[in-house]
Design an enzyme around this catalytic site. Structure first.
Site, PDB file in Angstrom:
ATOM      1  CG  HIS A 175      -7.530   6.183  11.049  1.00  0.00           C
ATOM      2  ND1 HIS A 175      -7.097   6.774   9.888  1.00  0.00           N
ATOM      3  CD2 HIS A 175      -7.658   4.863  10.775  1.00  0.00           C
ATOM      4  CE1 HIS A 175      -6.962   5.852   8.946  1.00  0.00           C
ATOM      5  NE2 HIS A 175      -7.305   4.695   9.452  1.00  0.00           N
TER       6      HIS A 175
ATOM      7  CG  ASP B 253      -6.521  11.277  11.788  1.00  0.00           C
ATOM      8  OD1 ASP B 253      -6.812  10.204  11.217  1.00  0.00           O
ATOM      9  OD2 ASP B 253      -6.115  11.347  12.955  1.00  0.00           O
TER      10      ASP B 253
ATOM     11  CE1 TYR C  98      -3.686   2.405   0.660  1.00  0.00           C
ATOM     12  CE2 TYR C  98      -2.882   2.689   2.904  1.00  0.00           C
ATOM     13  CZ  TYR C  98      -3.749   3.042   1.898  1.00  0.00           C
ATOM     14  OH  TYR C  98      -4.678   4.025   2.107  1.00  0.00           O
TER      15      TYR C  98
ATOM     16  CE1 TYR D  85      -6.027  -4.045   7.825  1.00  0.00           C
ATOM     17  CE2 TYR D  85      -6.749  -1.771   8.037  1.00  0.00           C
ATOM     18  CZ  TYR D  85      -5.787  -2.740   8.212  1.00  0.00           C
ATOM     19  OH  TYR D  85      -4.592  -2.399   8.796  1.00  0.00           O
ATOM     20  CG  HIS D  86     -10.498   0.663   7.712  1.00  0.00           C
ATOM     21  ND1 HIS D  86      -9.269   1.166   8.034  1.00  0.00           N
ATOM     22  CD2 HIS D  86     -10.507   0.563   6.363  1.00  0.00           C
ATOM     23  CE1 HIS D  86      -8.568   1.376   6.932  1.00  0.00           C
ATOM     24  NE2 HIS D  86      -9.299   1.022   5.906  1.00  0.00           N
TER      25      HIS D  86
ATOM     26  CE  LYS E 271      -9.344  12.016  14.789  1.00  0.00           C
ATOM     27  NZ  LYS E 271      -8.029  11.318  14.680  1.00  0.00           N
TER      28      LYS E 271
END
Length: 669
Positions: A544, A542, A19, A173-174, A538
């Site tokens: 996440h 971003d 990646y 995945y996340h 945040k």
């Protein structure tokens, strides 16, 4: 230079990728060429956060984020540079892009057309899974219903125009990184698939006799954690449920079209900053879980680098990850036999357990109205935040052992980290200025008439039920920018802020250490004359948010009044919230590498607002040199992944509040 062809290399066991993407299209192109020359058989493009969220490099929200976690692609010229000299008709290209997936696919197709390629032969994948963005990764733009329309249009378009392209890569995945158990990971991915397939079917854009073609182009992208047996069984359960779903719900009779096709990246957020050399064996074990079982083997594998918990990996680190795959594939005999686990009583029992649990959770989501409704209600997000809180509790208590982190912490000096400042890749700050200048020059040099006509056509089509792919391709060819394309759709569709899931989650009663912190919070609040208010912010793009959410949950459990407004805030918005809520401390969470831009902006804003006495703490992937710089600028504490004890962090935050208010270090009885 000849590159290994993903379509012609018959000996490859799967598509091997890393990646990759950073700084600029030209820099990323050079990296791709090097990786292909080393034996990589496909490309996996990482886009930077402005591109992922539909902004140009010169947008206010893009400050500090350009070229950090991926490559900026703002227009057709950038896409040309990104794939310069790379034969797209021989590549298998994965693009990790979601909200603007239609846009990036249009740019890719336009470049292929310029190269004279037959676009019907283009092979690859656009991730294009917006549901998990609302739940975990945060790069959504539009509301769920409108986002589902974009996905539906892309699926319908590619079935005919790009029949070898996977228009959606349903990405669990996340979800695992956000806290999902194996059952939740399977169930929420399958619920997303149901939402997409139902939407495509109900749109009427694909004739019923072609629906098997739709199912055959759906792929998945999963997370392989370090619990080898459980992860391998998860993949077998995934395959069983997919076959069952596509046969029974959608009537696909051809078994080949019902095949469960998936790619994998092993668990990046499971990598540790402490003793990072241990990450190599974690990566290998996680890779084995998705390659050893022949009946449930991944079709594409990409591995993170051993030092991703420290910062951006260097080309050498990515090469190491590629070599791990190549040793397994070409030196060992692990791929030469029939499935090694068929007939195993242990495996069959575990698979049955996962299937049963997933069926029950899928049914629960369907009862709520499906995946989109379960996003809007906050149900799925709340479940994930609660699951992650429980996972954190087990790790902090020592119930779950993480080698080098909560056990076996004694270590020899690591020669790989002898010079920390060179152990990771850094992005030149000039990259952002160059990208801003380049996009302005692009706008100035293009013909304005075709651009405006294309944007007007997109705006008109968005107000109807017309498939938006044709209008998007017109924009790509006319020289429209990423921000302009997304901006028009923002006008028509509106924007969206997803539920945070924090309100419904709790870390539980906690142990004696949490009780002690509660007393510290109570006593300090009493001295200051009111509840302690903690703003968790945040900044930047971003998305996440897992760490920020867990901090917010634990802070509330510790007795703080928590202000958490979710992701994607400007520094000015964070400062405004600090003023309005009269907070005692501000905590900023940044994982994208933009901390040296967004954190100082918040500090300056607080000072300008007269809040010099409100301390700021920062958490995220922050290299030591950057942490020193942030402390010099006035940040009170910097927490990184090695600070795994969230209750200990809460104690530090209380100490910071006491220091800022001139209170004695010992908490009064």
């Amino acid at each position: 230079m000849p590159f290994p062809s993903a379509s012609k290399d018959r000996d490859r066991p799967w598509v091997m990728r890393t990646y990759a993407g950073h700084s600029s299209p030209a820099e990323s192109n050079a990296l791709y060429r090097r990786n292909l020359a080393k034996g990589q058989t496909g490309l996996s493009v990482a886009f930077d956060l402005p591109t992922q969220t539909g902004y140009d490099p010169d947008d206010e929200l893009a400050v500090g984020e350009v070229g950090k976690v991926g490559v900026p692609v703002s227009h057709l010229g950038d896409m040309r540079a990104l794939f310069d000299g790379i034969p797209l008709d021989e590549m298998n290209t994965s693009m990790t892009i979601n909200a603007p997936a239609m846009w990036l696919l249009a740019l890719y197709q336009a470049v292929a057309e310029e190269h004279g390629h037959d676009v019907t032969q283009l092979a690859g994948t656009t991730q294009n899974d917006i549901i998990k963005e609302y739940l975990s990764r945060g790069t959504y733009v539009f509301p769920p219903a409108q986002s589902m329309r974009l996905i539906t249009d892309m699926v319908a378009y590619t079935v005919t125009a790009l029949p070898r392209w996977n228009p959606i890569n349903i990405c669990s995945y996340h979800l695992q990184e956000a806290g999902a158990t194996p059952v939740q990971e399977i169930a929420y991915a399958m619920s997303t698939a149901i939402a997409v397939l139902d939407s495509v079917r109900d749109s009427g854009q694909v004739p019923p006799e072609r629906f098997g073609d739709v199912v055959a182009r759906i792929s998945f992208f999963v997370n392989a954690g370090v619990r080898f047996v459980e992860e391998m069984c998860k993949m077998r359960a995934f395959g069983q449920l997919w076959d069952e779903l596509t046969l029974e719900r959608y009537g696909v009779q051809d078994a080949k079209r019902r095949r469960f096709r998936y790619g994998v990246q092993v668990n990046s957020l499971g990598l540790t900053e402490a003793q990072p050399e241990n990450n190599v064996q974690r990566i290998v074990l996680e890779m084995l879980a998705v390659t050893l079982s022949r009946d449930a083997r991944a079709r594409a594998v990409q591995l993170p680098a051993w030092n991703e918990a420290l910062g951006l990996p260097r080309p050498w680190d990515q090469q190491w990850s590629l070599r791990l795959q190549q040793v397994l594939a070409f030196e060992t005999d692990l791929l030469e036999y029939e499935d090694l686990f068929t007939g195993s009583v242990v495996v069959e029992r575990k698979v049955a357990e996962l299937v049963e649990g997933a069926r029950a959770e899928i049914a629960r989501v369907q009862e709520l109205g499906g995946a989109v409704t379960a996003v809007e209600s906050g149900y799925m997000k709340g479940q994930l935040v609660a699951s992650l809180a429980e996972r954190r509790r087990r790790m902090e208590s020592g119930e779950d052992v993480v080698v080098g982190v909560n056990r076996f912490r004694t270590t020899e000096p690591n020669p790989l980290l002898a010079d920390l400042d060179t152990a990771i890749q850094t992005v030149d700050p000039a990259v952002e200025a160059a990208a801003q200048a380049a996009v302005r020059e692009w706008r100035a040099q293009r013909a304005p008439g075709p651009v405006q006509e294309a944007l007007d056509a997109l705006r008109a089509a968005a107000g109807t039920d017309e498939n938006l792919m044709a209008a998007t391709l017109r924009c790509a060819r006319a020289g429209v920018t990423t921000g302009e394309w997304a901006g028009v759709l923002r006008e028509v569709f509106g924007e969206y802020r997803a539920p945070t899931g924090v309100a419904a989650a709790s870390a539980g009663a906690g142990d004696s250490s949490l009780t002690e912190v509660r007393e510290m919070v109570r006593a300090t609040a009493a001295e200051l004359g009111g509840r302690l208010r903690f703003l968790v912010g945040k900044p930047g793009l971003d998305g996440h948010s897992n760490g920020a959410e867990q901090i917010a949950v634990r802070a509330r459990d510790a007795g703080f009044e928590v202000v958490y407004q979710g992701i994607r805030l400007t520094p000015a918005q964070i400062v405004s919230a600090a003023v309005e809520e009269d907070v005692h401390v501000v905590g900023l969470s940044v994982l994208s590498g933009s901390h040296l831009q967004v954190v100082p902006a918040v500090l300056d804003g607080l000072r300008a607002a007269g809040l010099d006495d409100v301390p700021v703490v920062v958490g995220g992937i922050v290299p030591d040199a950057d942490a020193r710089r942030l402390r010099e600028l006035g940040v009170a504490r910097v927490f990184t992944p090695k600070d795994f004890g969230i209750t200990d962090i809460m104690a530090e935050v209380v100490a910071v509040v006491r220091e800022a208010n001139g209170l004695a270090a010992p908490v009064p009885a």
